[in-house]
Design an enzyme around this catalytic site. Sequence first.
Site, PDB file in Angstrom:
ATOM      1  N   LYS A  84       7.863 -27.367  24.928  1.00  0.00           N
ATOM      2  CA  LYS A  84       7.687 -25.933  24.674  1.00  0.00           C
ATOM      3  C   LYS A  84       7.274 -25.185  25.940  1.00  0.00           C
ATOM      4  O   LYS A  84       7.787 -24.095  26.231  1.00  0.00           O
ATOM      5  CB  LYS A  84       6.668 -25.700  23.557  1.00  0.00           C
ATOM      6  CG  LYS A  84       6.515 -24.232  23.185  1.00  0.00           C
ATOM      7  CD  LYS A  84       5.856 -24.023  21.847  1.00  0.00           C
ATOM      8  CE  LYS A  84       4.395 -24.369  21.868  1.00  0.00           C
ATOM      9  NZ  LYS A  84       3.694 -23.866  20.665  1.00  0.00           N
ATOM     10  N   SER A  85       6.345 -25.753  26.707  1.00  0.00           N
ATOM     11  CA  SER A  85       5.884 -25.083  27.923  1.00  0.00           C
ATOM     12  C   SER A  85       7.035 -24.870  28.903  1.00  0.00           C
ATOM     13  O   SER A  85       7.187 -23.794  29.501  1.00  0.00           O
ATOM     14  CB  SER A  85       4.783 -25.912  28.596  1.00  0.00           C
ATOM     15  OG  SER A  85       3.644 -26.000  27.786  1.00  0.00           O
ATOM     16  N   ARG A 107      -6.637 -13.932  18.612  1.00  0.00           N
ATOM     17  CA  ARG A 107      -6.884 -14.762  19.795  1.00  0.00           C
ATOM     18  C   ARG A 107      -7.245 -13.901  20.996  1.00  0.00           C
ATOM     19  O   ARG A 107      -6.669 -12.836  21.217  1.00  0.00           O
ATOM     20  CB  ARG A 107      -5.656 -15.621  20.090  1.00  0.00           C
ATOM     21  CG  ARG A 107      -5.321 -16.571  18.959  1.00  0.00           C
ATOM     22  CD  ARG A 107      -4.112 -17.418  19.258  1.00  0.00           C
ATOM     23  NE  ARG A 107      -4.343 -18.322  20.381  1.00  0.00           N
ATOM     24  CZ  ARG A 107      -3.423 -19.142  20.871  1.00  0.00           C
ATOM     25  NH1 ARG A 107      -2.208 -19.146  20.338  1.00  0.00           N
ATOM     26  NH2 ARG A 107      -3.710 -19.935  21.879  1.00  0.00           N
ATOM     27  N   ASP A 109      -3.908 -29.629  23.418  1.00  0.00           N
ATOM     28  CA  ASP A 109      -3.208 -29.346  22.159  1.00  0.00           C
ATOM     29  C   ASP A 109      -3.053 -30.572  21.274  1.00  0.00           C
ATOM     30  O   ASP A 109      -2.668 -30.442  20.103  1.00  0.00           O
ATOM     31  CB  ASP A 109      -1.824 -28.760  22.447  1.00  0.00           C
ATOM     32  CG  ASP A 109      -1.890 -27.338  22.973  1.00  0.00           C
ATOM     33  OD1 ASP A 109      -2.816 -26.610  22.585  1.00  0.00           O
ATOM     34  OD2 ASP A 109      -1.020 -26.964  23.779  1.00  0.00           O
ATOM     35  N   SER A 141      -7.268 -23.309  32.366  1.00  0.00           N
ATOM     36  CA  SER A 141      -6.235 -22.690  31.536  1.00  0.00           C
ATOM     37  C   SER A 141      -4.946 -22.565  32.323  1.00  0.00           C
ATOM     38  O   SER A 141      -4.855 -21.768  33.273  1.00  0.00           O
ATOM     39  CB  SER A 141      -6.673 -21.309  31.042  1.00  0.00           C
ATOM     40  OG  SER A 141      -5.597 -20.649  30.391  1.00  0.00           O
ATOM     41  N   ARG A 174      -9.817 -25.089  15.780  1.00  0.00           N
ATOM     42  CA  ARG A 174      -9.272 -26.403  15.464  1.00  0.00           C
ATOM     43  C   ARG A 174     -10.343 -27.463  15.252  1.00  0.00           C
ATOM     44  O   ARG A 174     -10.088 -28.459  14.560  1.00  0.00           O
ATOM     45  CB  ARG A 174      -8.282 -26.839  16.552  1.00  0.00           C
ATOM     46  CG  ARG A 174      -6.965 -26.076  16.451  1.00  0.00           C
ATOM     47  CD  ARG A 174      -5.977 -26.433  17.542  1.00  0.00           C
ATOM     48  NE  ARG A 174      -4.698 -25.778  17.284  1.00  0.00           N
ATOM     49  CZ  ARG A 174      -3.723 -25.665  18.173  1.00  0.00           C
ATOM     50  NH1 ARG A 174      -3.871 -26.165  19.393  1.00  0.00           N
ATOM     51  NH2 ARG A 174      -2.590 -25.056  17.859  1.00  0.00           N
TER      52      ARG A 174
END
Length: 454
Positions: free
Chosen positions: A40-41, A141, A338, A186, A369
């Site tokens: 996905k990234s 978020r 993740d 990040s 989460r």
Amino acid sequence: MCAVKARIAKTASGIGISVTAHRFMPSGPLTGRIRVPGDKSISHRSLMFGALAVGKTTIRGLLEGEDVLATGRALAQMGAKISKEADGSYSVNGVGVGTLLQPQGALDMGNSGTSTRLLMGLLASHAITAAFTGDASLSKRPMSRVIDPLSLMGAAFTPSPGGTLPLVMEGIQPGVPITYRLPVASAQVKSAILLAALNTPGTTTVIEPVPTRDHTERMLHGFGVDVQVDVIDGERHISITGPADLTPCDIEVPGDPSSAAFFAVAASIVPDSDLVIENVGLNPTRDGIFRVLKQMGASIQYLEEREVGGEPVADLRVRHAPLQGIEVDPEIAPSMIDEFPVLFVAASMATGATVTSGLEELRVKESDRLSAMASALTQAGAKINERADGLLIHGSGGKPLAGGGPVTTHLDHRIAMSMAVAGLASKAGVEVDSTEPIATSFPNFSDLLDEAAS
């Protein structure tokens, strides 16, 4: 454990009422060979960099999940021509750095935090005013971590209270080069700044005290951008001198390690499993989940190791093995942030306790989460202690979880898929309140589960 084919059973709440709750049932061994969707990234970045390159970029293996499609739709609103070819590949005819068009409507990001934060960076150094919107989950978020450095570069933001979507961003051209030390690890914040740097005169530098996934640096280099990476006093300094031009290229997207992780855990905890997961990206900033599973005793072999598009790739052979609880080093968190929800599932089946810490970041993902997984696994019969920065999980010693539910996914795709894996290694299955969020990242997840267990 019931030796039956993995399946999803719909539940009904009343005559004529449409429901989305599903129960993932106990599974027989997972065997054979499967291929998970593209990373996905890398898929997000492929579309963005293709849009900034003048000419045609061809992308093979693009993930066709809702998050990535949201990126494609936004880029199309700003002038990029994106089309799917007969062979399944995608063509992107870009407009070049600095020449994106003013979008005529709001950019709907759906549930994609990656789309939002990276596109904010991409547009920050363009003379464009853009409104960003998203669904209820994304609108909770925080965006301040991206707003802060991009504001230093000259962009202006009018966010909702709390620094969330919907927000309006006014880009600036030319922008102001900055040197910015990331206050929290990040890859999204780093990438947003580097994207803004592409159209900013002068040298912009991002300092990483803790390394994060480096797809942006690798891929920009592949598109012809001179990305300087230096290690100074143990910190990575990533610099781009703009304005920079991108050259179109062909991209082969490797399989997403985050998607492969669900099947690696499933094969590890379902007895007699022997599964090969093909073409998995093993970027060293992304493979933490496999390293931790090996520390727990998982049987994972890397077959046919190779390089595809500058990224290390291998086929993974995963066989059932007894797992042992461990204390997970918090330093590894950025390389598997993740994947912690599905690691929690593996830990719930291990012998002994698994301790995780340094995971405050998980509280501001698509859901909290830590809290969501603690609640969901407890409902399924696991013994969990929730802490401020992680979970203490008391494993079952390999015994199946009781099962149960419905567990609340909070519209979080990784919660839904993790609890689906838990259902495979349970006595009565695990019901999740909705599988719809899975489409954002892994549209054929359920089909692959059935294929592996058939």
